[in-house]
Design a protein around this motif. Structure first.
Motif, PDB file in Angstrom:
ATOM      1  N   ASP A 145     112.639 -57.732  10.718  1.00 48.73           N
ATOM      2  CA  ASP A 145     113.556 -58.413  11.629  1.00 48.73           C
ATOM      3  C   ASP A 145     112.797 -59.035  12.797  1.00 48.73           C
ATOM      4  N   GLU A 201     112.329 -52.165   8.403  1.00 47.24           N
ATOM      5  CA  GLU A 201     113.440 -53.077   8.705  1.00 47.24           C
ATOM      6  C   GLU A 201     113.225 -53.742  10.058  1.00 47.24           C
ATOM      7  N   LYS A 248     112.916 -62.929  13.602  1.00 51.50           N
ATOM      8  CA  LYS A 248     113.617 -63.381  14.809  1.00 51.50           C
ATOM      9  C   LYS A 248     112.696 -63.770  15.960  1.00 51.50           C
ATOM     10  N   ASN A 269     118.140 -52.673  20.367  1.00 47.74           N
ATOM     11  CA  ASN A 269     117.893 -52.788  18.930  1.00 47.74           C
ATOM     12  C   ASN A 269     117.480 -51.464  18.296  1.00 47.74           C
TER      13      ASN A 269
END
Length: 103
Positions: free
Chosen positions: A27, A23, A31, A89
């Motif tokens: 991401d 994941e 991003k 994060n």
């Protein structure tokens, strides 16, 4: 020597840690424009990533995420911001996974 070294302990086990690492990798690619590669091992995975000015490695095990990031000259000015974002994060992802695994 890495410009950014970050370690986040967890109690999720290797299977759940792998899911979270994938994941994170997806991401980060979306991003931040990172090109990522995932290599699965018996008890530890390695994610390598890069883009202009940034290269790094994340080691994923059943009890920790270990991140090493090397910054190019132009990216060194953003080191505090990058460190804060990485910390936030990874902690958020682990907290979310830990909460959902206890439900």
């Amino acid at each position: 020597m890495s410009d950014i070294q970050y370690q986040q302990a967890h109690t999720l086990g290797i299977d759940r840690a792998r899911e979270l690492a994938r994941e994170w990798m997806d991401d980060a690619a979306r991003k931040m424009g990172l090109s990522c590669k995932h290599e699965q091992g018996a008890d530890r995975d390695t994610i390598t990533f890069e883009r202009m000015g940034v290269t790094g490695t994340m080691l994923v095990s059943g009890n920790s995420f270990d991140l090493d990031v090397n910054l190019g000259l132009m990216m060194k000015a953003f080191k505090p911001m990058i460190e804060a974002e990485v910390s936030k994060n990874l902690a958020r992802i682990i907290e979310k996974a830990s909460g959902s695994s206890q439900a």
